[in-house]
Design an enzyme around this catalytic site. Structure first.
Site, PDB file in Angstrom:
ATOM      1  CG  MET A 113      -2.027  -1.020   1.188  1.00  0.00           C
ATOM      2  SD  MET A 113      -3.155  -0.808  -0.208  1.00  0.00           S
ATOM      3  CE  MET A 113      -4.026   0.673   0.276  1.00  0.00           C
TER       4      MET A 113
ATOM      5  CB  ALA B  31      -5.777  -0.451   7.527  1.00  0.00           C
TER       6      ALA B  31
ATOM      7  CB  THR C 215     -12.855   2.943  11.284  1.00  0.00           C
ATOM      8  OG1 THR C 215     -12.951   2.726  12.699  1.00  0.00           O
ATOM      9  CG2 THR C 215     -11.897   4.093  11.058  1.00  0.00           C
TER      10      THR C 215
ATOM     11  CD  GLU D  34     -11.292   3.934  17.411  1.00  0.00           C
ATOM     12  OE1 GLU D  34     -10.437   4.752  17.781  1.00  0.00           O
ATOM     13  OE2 GLU D  34     -12.077   3.381  18.181  1.00  0.00           O
TER      14      GLU D  34
ATOM     15  CE1 TYR E 174      -7.130   2.056  11.611  1.00  0.00           C
ATOM     16  CE2 TYR E 174      -8.867   2.879  13.050  1.00  0.00           C
ATOM     17  CZ  TYR E 174      -8.455   2.063  12.012  1.00  0.00           C
ATOM     18  OH  TYR E 174      -9.371   1.253  11.366  1.00  0.00           O
TER      19      TYR E 174
ATOM     20  CE  LYS F 225      -8.582   2.456   8.189  1.00  0.00           C
ATOM     21  NZ  LYS F 225      -8.957   1.562   7.096  1.00  0.00           N
TER      22      LYS F 225
HETATM   23  P1  NAP Z   1      -6.488  -6.513   9.909  1.00  0.00           P
HETATM   24  O1  NAP Z   1      -6.837  -7.879  10.398  1.00  0.00           O
HETATM   25  O2  NAP Z   1      -5.497  -5.707  10.676  1.00  0.00           O
HETATM   26  O3  NAP Z   1      -5.973  -6.682   8.399  1.00  0.00           O
HETATM   27  C1  NAP Z   1      -5.346  -5.642   7.743  1.00  0.00           C
HETATM   28  C2  NAP Z   1      -4.570  -6.188   6.571  1.00  0.00           C
HETATM   29  O4  NAP Z   1      -3.897  -5.088   5.934  1.00  0.00           O
HETATM   30  C3  NAP Z   1      -3.503  -7.216   6.922  1.00  0.00           C
HETATM   31  O5  NAP Z   1      -3.719  -8.370   6.153  1.00  0.00           O
HETATM   32  C4  NAP Z   1      -2.202  -6.543   6.530  1.00  0.00           C
HETATM   33  O6  NAP Z   1      -1.265  -7.384   5.916  1.00  0.00           O
HETATM   34  C5  NAP Z   1      -2.661  -5.566   5.468  1.00  0.00           C
HETATM   35  N1  NAP Z   1      -1.675  -4.489   5.316  1.00  0.00           N
HETATM   36  C6  NAP Z   1      -1.175  -3.691   6.282  1.00  0.00           C
HETATM   37  N2  NAP Z   1      -0.258  -2.863   5.784  1.00  0.00           N
HETATM   38  C7  NAP Z   1      -0.142  -3.163   4.470  1.00  0.00           C
HETATM   39  C8  NAP Z   1       0.668  -2.665   3.422  1.00  0.00           C
HETATM   40  N3  NAP Z   1       1.561  -1.687   3.618  1.00  0.00           N
HETATM   41  N4  NAP Z   1       0.513  -3.189   2.189  1.00  0.00           N
HETATM   42  C9  NAP Z   1      -0.360  -4.200   1.965  1.00  0.00           C
HETATM   43  N5  NAP Z   1      -1.149  -4.724   2.920  1.00  0.00           N
HETATM   44  C10 NAP Z   1      -1.044  -4.208   4.168  1.00  0.00           C
HETATM   45  O7  NAP Z   1      -7.797  -5.624   9.753  1.00  0.00           O
HETATM   46  P2  NAP Z   1      -9.337  -6.086   9.686  1.00  0.00           P
HETATM   47  O8  NAP Z   1      -9.869  -6.192  11.068  1.00  0.00           O
HETATM   48  O9  NAP Z   1      -9.465  -7.187   8.741  1.00  0.00           O
HETATM   49  O10 NAP Z   1     -10.001  -4.763   9.085  1.00  0.00           O
HETATM   50  C11 NAP Z   1     -10.065  -4.561   7.672  1.00  0.00           C
HETATM   51  C12 NAP Z   1     -10.143  -3.071   7.393  1.00  0.00           C
HETATM   52  O11 NAP Z   1     -11.291  -2.519   8.028  1.00  0.00           O
HETATM   53  C13 NAP Z   1      -8.973  -2.252   7.911  1.00  0.00           C
HETATM   54  O12 NAP Z   1      -8.747  -1.219   6.986  1.00  0.00           O
HETATM   55  C14 NAP Z   1      -9.466  -1.664   9.221  1.00  0.00           C
HETATM   56  O13 NAP Z   1      -8.805  -0.453   9.500  1.00  0.00           O
HETATM   57  C15 NAP Z   1     -10.931  -1.440   8.884  1.00  0.00           C
HETATM   58  N6  NAP Z   1     -11.869  -1.534   9.991  1.00  0.00           N
HETATM   59  C16 NAP Z   1     -11.859  -2.626  10.809  1.00  0.00           C
HETATM   60  C17 NAP Z   1     -12.803  -2.735  11.804  1.00  0.00           C
HETATM   61  C18 NAP Z   1     -12.860  -3.937  12.698  1.00  0.00           C
HETATM   62  O14 NAP Z   1     -13.521  -3.868  13.742  1.00  0.00           O
HETATM   63  N7  NAP Z   1     -12.243  -5.037  12.334  1.00  0.00           N
HETATM   64  C19 NAP Z   1     -13.775  -1.722  11.961  1.00  0.00           C
HETATM   65  C20 NAP Z   1     -13.748  -0.631  11.091  1.00  0.00           C
HETATM   66  C21 NAP Z   1     -12.806  -0.549  10.104  1.00  0.00           C
HETATM   67  P3  NAP Z   1      -0.272  -8.331   6.746  1.00  0.00           P
HETATM   68  O15 NAP Z   1      -1.087  -9.543   7.037  1.00  0.00           O
HETATM   69  O16 NAP Z   1       0.808  -8.530   5.750  1.00  0.00           O
HETATM   70  O17 NAP Z   1       0.135  -7.593   7.967  1.00  0.00           O
HETATM   71  O1  F7E Z   2      -9.786  -1.858  21.688  1.00  0.00           O
HETATM   72  C1  F7E Z   2      -9.787  -1.226  25.294  1.00  0.00           C
HETATM   73  C2  F7E Z   2      -9.173  -0.187  24.385  1.00  0.00           C
HETATM   74  O2  F7E Z   2      -7.885  -2.557  20.237  1.00  0.00           O
HETATM   75  C3  F7E Z   2     -11.121  -1.774  22.112  1.00  0.00           C
HETATM   76  C4  F7E Z   2      -9.883  -1.794  15.253  1.00  0.00           C
HETATM   77  O3  F7E Z   2     -10.380  -2.850  14.465  1.00  0.00           O
HETATM   78  O4  F7E Z   2     -12.100  -1.215  15.974  1.00  0.00           O
HETATM   79  C5  F7E Z   2     -10.807  -1.578  16.441  1.00  0.00           C
HETATM   80  O5  F7E Z   2     -10.253  -0.544  17.242  1.00  0.00           O
HETATM   81  C6  F7E Z   2     -11.192  -1.094  23.472  1.00  0.00           C
HETATM   82  C7  F7E Z   2     -10.386   0.202  23.559  1.00  0.00           C
HETATM   83  O6  F7E Z   2     -10.150  -2.022  19.219  1.00  0.00           O
HETATM   84  C8  F7E Z   2      -7.148  -3.509  26.267  1.00  0.00           C
HETATM   85  O7  F7E Z   2      -8.593   0.877  25.143  1.00  0.00           O
HETATM   86  C9  F7E Z   2      -8.730  -2.407  27.254  1.00  0.00           C
HETATM   87  O8  F7E Z   2     -11.138   1.158  24.270  1.00  0.00           O
HETATM   88  O9  F7E Z   2      -9.887  -4.077  20.470  1.00  0.00           O
HETATM   89  P1  F7E Z   2      -9.352  -2.707  20.386  1.00  0.00           P
HETATM   90  P2  F7E Z   2     -10.420  -0.495  18.812  1.00  0.00           P
HETATM   91  O10 F7E Z   2      -9.381   0.402  19.336  1.00  0.00           O
HETATM   92  O11 F7E Z   2     -11.832  -0.202  19.180  1.00  0.00           O
HETATM   93  C10 F7E Z   2     -12.147  -0.012  15.200  1.00  0.00           C
HETATM   94  C11 F7E Z   2     -13.588   0.193  14.769  1.00  0.00           C
HETATM   95  C12 F7E Z   2     -11.165  -0.003  14.089  1.00  0.00           C
HETATM   96  O12 F7E Z   2     -11.387   0.603  13.064  1.00  0.00           O
HETATM   97  C13 F7E Z   2      -9.799  -0.529  14.395  1.00  0.00           C
HETATM   98  O13 F7E Z   2      -9.112  -0.861  13.194  1.00  0.00           O
HETATM   99  O14 F7E Z   2     -10.636  -1.971  24.439  1.00  0.00           O
HETATM  100  N1  F7E Z   2      -8.813  -2.134  25.927  1.00  0.00           N
HETATM  101  N2  F7E Z   2      -7.714  -3.238  27.481  1.00  0.00           N
HETATM  102  C14 F7E Z   2      -7.852  -2.804  25.291  1.00  0.00           C
HETATM  103  N3  F7E Z   2      -7.548  -2.882  23.982  1.00  0.00           N
HETATM  104  C15 F7E Z   2      -6.516  -3.686  23.627  1.00  0.00           C
HETATM  105  N4  F7E Z   2      -6.213  -3.822  22.321  1.00  0.00           N
HETATM  106  N5  F7E Z   2      -5.789  -4.383  24.553  1.00  0.00           N
HETATM  107  C16 F7E Z   2      -6.051  -4.325  25.893  1.00  0.00           C
HETATM  108  O15 F7E Z   2      -5.399  -4.962  26.699  1.00  0.00           O
END
Ligand code: NAP
Ligand code: F7E
Length: 325
Positions: free
Chosen positions: A60, A83, A126, A128, A151, A155
């Site tokens: 990316m 991402a 997102t 976020e 982050y 986004k």
């Molecule tokens: P994820 O598990 O962290 O997967 C992200 C992927 O992006 C990984 O496979 C990673 O590849 C790839 N990537 C990172 N940097 C890259 C680069 N420089 N070039 C090419 N590929 C790269 O995320 P996810 O939970 O599936 O989420 C998918 C998308 O939705 C993300 O954009 C995230 O920000 C967004 N999102 C997620 C959530 C959620 O709750 N899951 C909610 C809202 C939005 P590697 O495997 O090589 O590291």
């Molecule tokens: O944290 C709290 C932390 O890292 C959730 C990503 O997919 O969703 C995700 O972002 C909450 C936060 O997810 C720990 O402080 C407490 O309040 O699981 P998380 P996130 O930050 O909500 C959004 C929608 C995205 O877009 C993002 O890509 O949990 N928390 N204790 C903790 N979080 C982590 N990771 N680890 C702890 O030990």
């Protein structure tokens, strides 16, 4: 002729679920992988689709590689899921987060504009981005953004660039503003999987404690398998637009922990959980709860898996995984 889809982030959590959905709909699916000494296909293996996806190498942060890929495969649909998606790391790696999450999207959009302007483009935006804005007790497409992390800020750039290409060049670009969605394929750093893996380890006597940060944060947690359907539906719609996808229900991290211990048949969670300041964030998003009325009405989308069912699914899979090792 099969429809061709290009998915970035194919090795992550959402990429494999989306690839499975598209393969079931008879798409030809291409997935972006970056150069790695040792890439992990574990999530695709879990869904049994590793050999059905065609892999293309690029990054990316490398505009030329993305241009070459899009020029050669000319997909009908692009799902940009790649991402640096871990909020917690985005303070320490703000520049890299911006290069991947913001500029990477510009590179993809430029490639679409040059080589295949009729391609439909999905951007993984997102909840976020709403950050601290909880004025109505929920967030939807009309809620103002108040980001709290590098982050979220990265986004937001991508969100607006996606809209700008729609408005400036009439390209079909849609943002899915997705609230947290989880699954057994979730990365281990994210709180839900860290909890379900930790609970499974405690249950099996492999560890004695689970170290966490802020237990009071509230999140609207859904199942990733449901959310990839929303992504797909956004690109099947007649016109491009931006949609929230959420369950409409939120819970604290503490409630998630309690429910995960219950799912493993344990009730005394307080004795295992330790608060560790290393997991507190410089700026926290305290409460997220989405209202997905627009996606439900226009796309006919509906989340199916509830909070307790999701946790049970994740704990059961983690128990199985650990028993095997
Ligand atoms: P994820 O598990 O962290 O997967 C992200 C992927 O992006 C990984 O496979 C990673 O590849 C790839 N990537 C990172 N940097 C890259 C680069 N420089 N070039 C090419 N590929 C790269 O995320 P996810 O939970 O599936 O989420 C998918 C998308 O939705 C993300 O954009 C995230 O920000 C967004 N999102 C997620 C959530 C959620 O709750 N899951 C909610 C809202 C939005 P590697 O495997 O090589 O590291
Ligand atoms: O944290 C709290 C932390 O890292 C959730 C990503 O997919 O969703 C995700 O972002 C909450 C936060 O997810 C720990 O402080 C407490 O309040 O699981 P998380 P996130 O930050 O909500 C959004 C929608 C995205 O877009 C993002 O890509 O949990 N928390 N204790 C903790 N979080 C982590 N990771 N680890 C702890 O030990």
């Amino acid at each position: 002729m099969k429809k061709v889809a290009f998915i970035t982030g194919i090795l992550g959590q959402d990429g494999p679920y989306l690839a499975k959905l598209l393969l079931e709909k008879d798409y030809e699916v291409y997935g972006l992988i970056r150069r790695y000494s040792n890439p992990s296909f574990e999530n695709l293996d879990y869904l049994g689709i590793t050999n059905q996806v065609q892999y293309v190498e690029g990054d990316m942060t490398d505009e030329g590689s993305l241009m070459n890929i899009i020029k050669s495969i000319r997909p009908q649909e692009i799902y940009n899921l790649a991402a640096q998606s871990f909020v917690g790391s985005s303070w320490d790696q703000a520049k890299l987060t911006t290069e991947i999450n913001s500029l990477g999207v510009l590179y993809l959009l430029n490639s679409v504009k040059f080589f295949c302007p009729l391609t439909k483009f999905y951007q993984a935006s997102t909840s976020e981005m709403f950050g601290l804005n909880n004025d109505n007790g929920y967030q939807d497409e009309n809620t103002a953004f108040k980001p709290r992390s590098p982050y979220a800020i990265s986004k937001l750039y991508a969100y607006w660039m996606t809209i700008n290409f729609r408005e400036s060049y009439n390209i079909f670009t849609s943002n899915g503003i997705l609230f947290n969605h989880e699954s057994p394929l979730r990365g281990i750093q994210f709180v839900t999987r860290k909890i379900t893996d930790g609970v499974a380890r405690i249950k099996l006597g492999l560890t004695k404690e689970l170290r966490l940060g802020n237990l009071d944060s509230k999140r609207d947690w859904g199942f990733a398998g449901d959310y990839v359907e929303a992504m797909y539906l956004m690109l099947q719609s007649d016109k491009p637009d931006d949609y929230v996808a959420a369950t409409g229900e939120n819970h604290t991290v503490r409630e998630f922990v309690e429910e995960a211990f219950k799912a493993a048949g344990m009730t005394n969670f307080n004795q295992y959980v330790k608060i560790d300041p290393r997991y507190l964030r410089p700026a926290e998003v305290f409460e997220l709860k989405g209202k997905a009325d627009k996606a439900k009405k226009i796309l006919g989308w509906q989340p199916k898996v509830g909070f307790k069912e999701l946790i049970k699914m994740m704990v059961d899979v983690d128990l199985k995984r650990l028993k095997k090792t």
